[in-house]
Design a protein around this motif. Structure first.
Motif, short mmCIF file in Angstrom:
data_model
loop_
_atom_site.label_atom_id
_atom_site.label_comp_id
_atom_site.label_asym_id
_atom_site.label_seq_id
_atom_site.Cartn_x
_atom_site.Cartn_y
_atom_site.Cartn_z
N GLY A 375 -7.01 -7.48 -8.78
CA GLY A 375 -6.39 -8.24 -7.68
C GLY A 375 -6.84 -7.75 -6.32
N GLU A 377 -8.56 -9.11 -3.91
CA GLU A 377 -8.36 -10.01 -2.78
C GLU A 377 -6.89 -10.05 -2.36
OE1 GLU A 377 -9.01 -14.73 -1.89
OE2 GLU A 377 -10.71 -13.56 -2.65
N LYS A 378 -5.98 -10.04 -3.35
CA LYS A 378 -4.56 -10.02 -3.03
C LYS A 378 -4.18 -8.76 -2.28
CE LYS A 378 0.00 -10.51 -5.21
NZ LYS A 378 0.72 -10.68 -6.51
N GLN A 379 -4.74 -7.62 -2.73
CA GLN A 379 -4.48 -6.35 -2.04
C GLN A 379 -5.03 -6.40 -0.62
OE1 GLN A 379 -2.75 -3.78 -3.30
NE2 GLN A 379 -3.58 -3.06 -5.24
N GLU A 390 -4.11 -11.23 9.38
CA GLU A 390 -4.22 -12.25 8.34
C GLU A 390 -4.79 -13.57 8.87
OE1 GLU A 390 0.07 -12.30 9.85
OE2 GLU A 390 -1.52 -10.86 9.44
#
Length: 511
Positions: A375, A377-379, A390
């Protein structure tokens, strides 16, 4: 009616990859002779507005922009945040001569004019024909200011011109700017406002999304909008005092007894240096007789510009040649970069030197992907959210403001919790909110046992976060002090000369 020096109406601008307009139909003008300070959160568009008003956008920097009308000054000078973007020539005398040649100054007058210009900004060099890339970032910044002042422009644009300077250098440069700029139009973007607040007659306050919230005298803006200044995390007079009295810092003190900067005993050293010398090419530039750092220490590295602070950190990270009787890290001898790479993280003074990808998201995800984290990209998205980046995830890292670039560089260094973190001026170019957020994140690491060694010119970081101070003087680690010892000495040195004011942001030493 006062004549207008520079203005723009109906400005609309959008960076590629950004989901929204940075400026959406704003209008802004400056009358001849005004001294204007632009304030706002990091990334709100202050530097971009200066570049529009000079025509750098879109003539030099190709960014889509529209406006109804614009007035660009016929004679202007611009000092950039990053001095390396300013220079046209490789040597100091050639850089200054390039400016003077454009002004038609006779060759026989140039040496005296060059020496005078360098003296104005306190840049004392061993020789005029000095390689610019051999100078510290702070020295480069003084040279950039000197080259712009040599143009004798009608309008001066300053984009954080003292961000890399020590308190004494900051005062010296601003004294020069005030003297030279007293009869000129001056626009300033600056986070360190203590030295400019008595110079400007107008403050323009921007919101996060590039809208103008307030426009008036310094007294009016600071009195009427203090709550919004705090909400936006903008530097204002007394902000450090308010932060130290606030809930976030009180929580740090309560969790750590007497506070982060309290004296304490540490266990076995994580880092040991003995007869350690750093080199630039073949020339020795920095020497440490003996020093050590234990787990959970926060060491502030201080000293004048060009003293060797960055050189010391780069040598410890094995980015430049070094030799010595001993350099031990985490119990093993250091002989090259591989011996420190798994144990230490490094944040450069110039954040662009760290970027290896073409988007902010990929930059944040790079470390996770390299380490095979599930994960990734999520991190990475969570990391960007934590550092307020963001919305910039699709932008190229070079498109970010200097403050945003700095946050990204710190964020990527924090992907993996290393035992040693070396940081070179990690808070310059940051608004107050992001400065405090970065410091609190580093403090959380320190509590877990990470050793932090940070180059800084900010006396308040020394006051409220450091556990020790390494003072660098002329290429040597001269003193290893407790923060209170260093601050007391700094204040005594300042008060000993009635012609000098206390360092920017300095507060009374706590009993």
């Amino acid at each position: 009616m006062m004549p207008v020096s520079t203005s723009v109406t109906g400005l609309r601008l959008k960076f590629a990859g950004s989901p929204s307009l940075l400026f959406d139909d704003i209008s802004f003008s400056v009358n001849t002779g005004q001294k204007v300070l632009l304030l706002g959160p990091s990334g709100c568009g202050k530097s971009t507005l200066l570049q529009v008003l000079t025509g750098l956008i879109p003539d030099v920097i190709e960014i889509p922009v529209k406006f109804d009308e614009i007035v660009i000054p016929p004679s202007w000078g611009y000092v950039f945040q990053d001095p390396d973007t300013q220079f046209c020539m490789p040597f100091v005398d050639e850089e200054m001569a390039f400016v003077l040649e454009n002004l038609g100054v006779p060759r026989e007058e140039m040496t005296a004019r060059i020496e005078q210009g360098l003296r104005q900004v306190g840049l004392n060099l061993p020789k005029l024909h000095l390689d610019i890339q051999s100078m510290s970032q702070g020295m480069k910044q003084r040279l950039a200011i000197a080259s712009v002042l040599a143009l004798e422009p009608e309008v001066l644009f300053f984009d954080e011109p003292t961000a890399l300077l020590d308190p004494e250098g900051t005062k010296q440069v601003w004294d020069t700017i005030k003297q030279i700029g007293k009869d000129k139009t001056v626009l300033i973007v600056e986070h360190k406002i203590d030295e400019v607040i008595d110079f400007v007659d107008r403050v323009v306050l921007f919101t996060h999304d590039g809208a103008i919230l307030a426009d008036g005298s310094p007294e009016t803006v600071f009195d009427r909008h203090k709550e919004r200044l705090q909400q936006f995390g903008i530097w204002y007079p007394g902000v450090w005092s308010d932060y130290a009295a606030g809930a976030a810092y009180r929580a740090l003190r309560d969790a750590d007894g007497a506070g982060p900067a309290a004296g304490r005993e540490y266990g076995n050293p994580l880092l040991q240096l003995k007869q350690f010398t750093a080199f630039r090419g073949r020339e020795p530039k920095m020497h440490v007789d003996e020093a050590q750092a234990g787990p959970g220490e926060w060491i502030a590295v201080v000293g004048e510009n060009g003293a060797g602070k960055s050189t010391l950190l780069q040598a410890m990270m094995q980015l430049i040649p070094a030799s010595g009787a001993a350099y031990r890290l985490a119990g093993r001898e250091v002989r090259g970069f591989k011996d420190v790479a798994d144990c230490a993280a490094y944040v450069f003074q110039n954040p662009e030197m760290q970027f290896v990808t073409h988007s902010v998201l990929d930059e944040a995800a790079f470390g996770f992907r390299r380490d095979g984290v599930l994960g990734a990209e999520k991190q990475a998205l969570a990391l960007l959210e934590e550092f307020g980046l963001e919305e910039q995830r699709s932008q190229h890292p070079y498109q970010l403001s200097l403050g945003q670039k700095r946050r990204l560089s710190v964020a990527t260094a924090m992907v993996k919790e290393q035992r040693l973190v070396l940081l070179d001026e990690p808070t310059f170019g940051q608004d107050a909110a992001n400065t405090f957020a970065i410091l609190e994140k580093l403090e959380a690491w320190r509590r877990q046992g990470t050793t932090i060694i940070m180059v800084t010119h900010d006396l308040d970081i020394v006051r409220y976060f450091a556990t020790r101070v390494w003072e660098i003087e002329r290429g040597r680690l001269a003193k290893d002090l407790q923060p209170r010892q260093y601050l007391r000495a700094a204040e005594e040195a300042s008060s000993s000369d009635v012609a000098e004011t206390p360092p920017s942001g300095a507060l009374p030493v706590e009993a």
